[in-house]
Design an enzyme around this catalytic site. Structure first.
Site, PDB file in Angstrom:
ATOM      1  N   GLY A  11       0.798  -1.225   0.000  1.00  0.00           N
ATOM      2  CA  GLY A  11       0.000   0.000   0.000  1.00  0.00           C
ATOM      3  C   GLY A  11       0.827   1.271   0.000  1.00  0.00           C
ATOM      4  N   PRO A  15       7.265   6.699  -6.592  1.00  0.00           N
ATOM      5  CG  PRO A  15       8.839   8.402  -6.371  1.00  0.00           C
ATOM      6  CD  PRO A  15       8.461   7.072  -5.811  1.00  0.00           C
ATOM      7  CB  ALA A  16       4.989   6.870 -12.112  1.00  0.00           C
ATOM      8  N   GLY A  20      17.897   6.186 -13.257  1.00  0.00           N
ATOM      9  CA  GLY A  20      18.835   5.064 -13.268  1.00  0.00           C
ATOM     10  C   GLY A  20      20.266   5.567 -13.158  1.00  0.00           C
ATOM     11  CE1 TYR A  55      23.574  -1.786 -12.743  1.00  0.00           C
ATOM     12  CE2 TYR A  55      22.479   0.066 -11.722  1.00  0.00           C
ATOM     13  CZ  TYR A  55      22.419  -1.129 -12.411  1.00  0.00           C
ATOM     14  OH  TYR A  55      21.201  -1.646 -12.786  1.00  0.00           O
ATOM     15  CG  HIS A 120      21.443  -6.891 -10.457  1.00  0.00           C
ATOM     16  ND1 HIS A 120      22.445  -5.970 -10.325  1.00  0.00           N
ATOM     17  CD2 HIS A 120      20.806  -6.534 -11.596  1.00  0.00           C
ATOM     18  CE1 HIS A 120      22.405  -5.105 -11.315  1.00  0.00           C
ATOM     19  NE2 HIS A 120      21.419  -5.436 -12.112  1.00  0.00           N
TER      20      HIS A 120
HETATM   21  P1  NAP Z   1      18.016   3.983 -20.748  1.00  0.00           P
HETATM   22  O1  NAP Z   1      17.571   4.642 -19.527  1.00  0.00           O
HETATM   23  O2  NAP Z   1      17.000   3.387 -21.673  1.00  0.00           O
HETATM   24  O3  NAP Z   1      18.932   4.949 -21.619  1.00  0.00           O
HETATM   25  C1  NAP Z   1      19.976   5.700 -21.079  1.00  0.00           C
HETATM   26  C2  NAP Z   1      20.670   6.415 -22.228  1.00  0.00           C
HETATM   27  O4  NAP Z   1      19.717   7.230 -22.911  1.00  0.00           O
HETATM   28  C3  NAP Z   1      21.805   7.331 -21.812  1.00  0.00           C
HETATM   29  O5  NAP Z   1      22.793   7.255 -22.813  1.00  0.00           O
HETATM   30  C4  NAP Z   1      21.170   8.725 -21.800  1.00  0.00           C
HETATM   31  O6  NAP Z   1      22.074   9.766 -22.124  1.00  0.00           O
HETATM   32  C5  NAP Z   1      20.148   8.579 -22.921  1.00  0.00           C
HETATM   33  N1  NAP Z   1      18.974   9.416 -22.665  1.00  0.00           N
HETATM   34  C6  NAP Z   1      18.362   9.613 -21.462  1.00  0.00           C
HETATM   35  N2  NAP Z   1      17.330  10.448 -21.596  1.00  0.00           N
HETATM   36  C7  NAP Z   1      17.281  10.786 -22.905  1.00  0.00           C
HETATM   37  C8  NAP Z   1      16.440  11.644 -23.635  1.00  0.00           C
HETATM   38  N3  NAP Z   1      15.437  12.303 -23.043  1.00  0.00           N
HETATM   39  N4  NAP Z   1      16.665  11.785 -24.976  1.00  0.00           N
HETATM   40  C9  NAP Z   1      17.670  11.115 -25.578  1.00  0.00           C
HETATM   41  N5  NAP Z   1      18.519  10.284 -24.927  1.00  0.00           N
HETATM   42  C10 NAP Z   1      18.318  10.126 -23.593  1.00  0.00           C
HETATM   43  O7  NAP Z   1      19.042   2.758 -20.429  1.00  0.00           O
HETATM   44  P2  NAP Z   1      19.711   2.149 -19.125  1.00  0.00           P
HETATM   45  O8  NAP Z   1      20.629   3.080 -18.462  1.00  0.00           O
HETATM   46  O9  NAP Z   1      20.248   0.820 -19.572  1.00  0.00           O
HETATM   47  O10 NAP Z   1      18.468   1.811 -18.159  1.00  0.00           O
HETATM   48  C11 NAP Z   1      18.020   2.686 -17.161  1.00  0.00           C
HETATM   49  C12 NAP Z   1      18.390   2.205 -15.771  1.00  0.00           C
HETATM   50  O11 NAP Z   1      17.804   0.935 -15.496  1.00  0.00           O
HETATM   51  C13 NAP Z   1      19.884   1.933 -15.553  1.00  0.00           C
HETATM   52  O12 NAP Z   1      20.631   3.144 -15.428  1.00  0.00           O
HETATM   53  C14 NAP Z   1      19.846   1.095 -14.322  1.00  0.00           C
HETATM   54  O13 NAP Z   1      19.646   1.905 -13.163  1.00  0.00           O
HETATM   55  C15 NAP Z   1      18.632   0.193 -14.605  1.00  0.00           C
HETATM   56  N6  NAP Z   1      18.999  -1.093 -15.248  1.00  0.00           N
HETATM   57  C16 NAP Z   1      18.765  -2.247 -14.542  1.00  0.00           C
HETATM   58  C17 NAP Z   1      19.105  -3.474 -15.097  1.00  0.00           C
HETATM   59  C18 NAP Z   1      18.843  -4.733 -14.301  1.00  0.00           C
HETATM   60  O14 NAP Z   1      19.340  -5.799 -14.676  1.00  0.00           O
HETATM   61  N7  NAP Z   1      18.086  -4.657 -13.243  1.00  0.00           N
HETATM   62  C19 NAP Z   1      19.670  -3.558 -16.375  1.00  0.00           C
HETATM   63  C20 NAP Z   1      19.867  -2.371 -17.092  1.00  0.00           C
HETATM   64  C21 NAP Z   1      19.510  -1.149 -16.517  1.00  0.00           C
HETATM   65  P3  NAP Z   1      22.836  10.698 -21.042  1.00  0.00           P
HETATM   66  O15 NAP Z   1      23.185   9.826 -19.868  1.00  0.00           O
HETATM   67  O16 NAP Z   1      24.021  11.183 -21.806  1.00  0.00           O
HETATM   68  O17 NAP Z   1      21.939  11.833 -20.634  1.00  0.00           O
END
Ligand code: NAP
Length: 286
Positions: A11, A15-16, A20, A55, A120
């Site tokens: 419950g 935040p939505a 990352g 990370y 993870h």
């Molecule tokens: P993402 O959020 O889909 O993409 C991040 C990339 O997109 C960065 O290069 C960022 O650039 C760029 N970006 C961000 N906002 C943007 C926008 N408005 N317009 C254009 N480009 C944009 O990918 P992700 O980092 O893989 O995933 C997000 C988070 O999810 C991770 O950081 C991590 O915390 C988590 N994650 C978890 C797992 C898991 O196994 N649980 C796996 C992968 C990721 P800049 O940074 O240069 O601004």
């Protein structure tokens, strides 16, 4: 802006949309800019921060801890308003290992509690072992909620069959227009169990920011392609998105996307460009 909220199974609100931190904390020369980006995000209104011991091998947690310390000292954010998510490596997820890993994470984060602590991905240890560790951490007040990441339906069913397993607060998986497989069975399963799905890589690691169909829809709505990608995952009430960004314009874009609604026509155009799954697919992972 007023950030839309999601509801955890017990419950409480979350935040939505959050921030990352993967790929942060990896390079000493980027650290100062990353700390500034996190502080800027907090000033803008981000209240959910996602990290992991993986990370930067602790580097992202240390960077985040320093950013939080500076932000609290400057009055830019209050601890009680934040939801901090971190994750334990599967090879640390024995009953005892999970406790030691969490204590190390807390030290790096300079916090006395993680709000949502995730396994993870599944590894060598029995889930019951990891759950015992999580329960101990909760009893000691070191974590508030626990959850999992990269779990498919069969994994969740196994988890929920264990004593205490249905107390899982979230499952974090890859979900984006480019990775829609979870819509076939995982997302409906989680919706039925009121288990929020945290969508990682919701912009396909930046790639969707350059997609022509999203750009066309965005142009008409006066928003960016990445905002369309985020509004699309957030169209569902059980989904939380955690895009990573360092650049100011990206941070702003992404936060504003939490309020964007796509029309039925836009959703149809996106279905035409990115077909919904017609059959069970293996869970996509990055
Ligand atoms: P993402 O959020 O889909 O993409 C991040 C990339 O997109 C960065 O290069 C960022 O650039 C760029 N970006 C961000 N906002 C943007 C926008 N408005 N317009 C254009 N480009 C944009 O990918 P992700 O980092 O893989 O995933 C997000 C988070 O999810 C991770 O950081 C991590 O915390 C988590 N994650 C978890 C797992 C898991 O196994 N649980 C796996 C992968 C990721 P800049 O940074 O240069 O601004």
């Amino acid at each position: 802006m007023l950030m839309p909220q999601r509801t955890l199974p017990d419950g409480s609100a979350i935040p939505a949309l959050g921030l990352g931190t993967w790929r942060m904390g990896e390079r000493a020369e980027a650290r100062a800019a990353e700390i500034l980006a996190v502080r800027e995000a907090l000033r803008m209104g981000y209240r959910l921060l996602d990290t992991a011991e993986m990370y930067g091998e602790g580097g992202a947690e240390s960077m985040l801890g320093e950013a939080l310390r500076q932000a609290f000292a400057a009055g830019e954010a209050q601890r009680e308003d934040l939801t901090i998510v971190s994750k334990v490596y599967p090879h640390h997820a024995s009953a005892r290992g999970v406790i030691e890993a969490c204590e190390r994470s807390l030290q790096r984060l300079k916090l006395d509690r993680i709000d949502l602590y995730l396994l993870h991905w599944r590894g060598e240890y029995a889930l019951a072992e990891t759950l015992a560790g999580f329960a101990q951490l909760q009893r000691r007040g070191l974590i508030l909620h626990w959850g999992v990441s990269n779990f498919d339906v069969a994994d969740l069913e196994e988890l929920f069959a264990l004593p205490g397993g249905s107390a899982c607060a979230a499952n974090q998986v890859y979900y984006s227009l480019g990775a829609r497989g979870v819509e076939f069975d995982l997302l409906p399963w989680q919706a039925r169990h009121r288990l929020p799905l945290m969508a990682y890589s919701p912009i396909d690691q930046g790639a969707l920011g350059g997609h022509p169909v999203l750009q066309r829809i965005g142009q008409r709505l006066g928003v960016s392609a990445a905002q369309v990608a985020l509004a699309w995952v957030l169209r569902q009430p059980e989904v939380i998105a955690i895009p990573k960004a360092v650049r100011t314009a990206h941070l702003q874009d992404n936060l504003a996307a939490a309020e964007l609604r796509l029309s039925a026509n836009d959703l149809q155009a996106l279905d035409a460009a990115f077909a919904p799954p017609g059959a069970k697919q293996p869970l996509a992972m990055i």
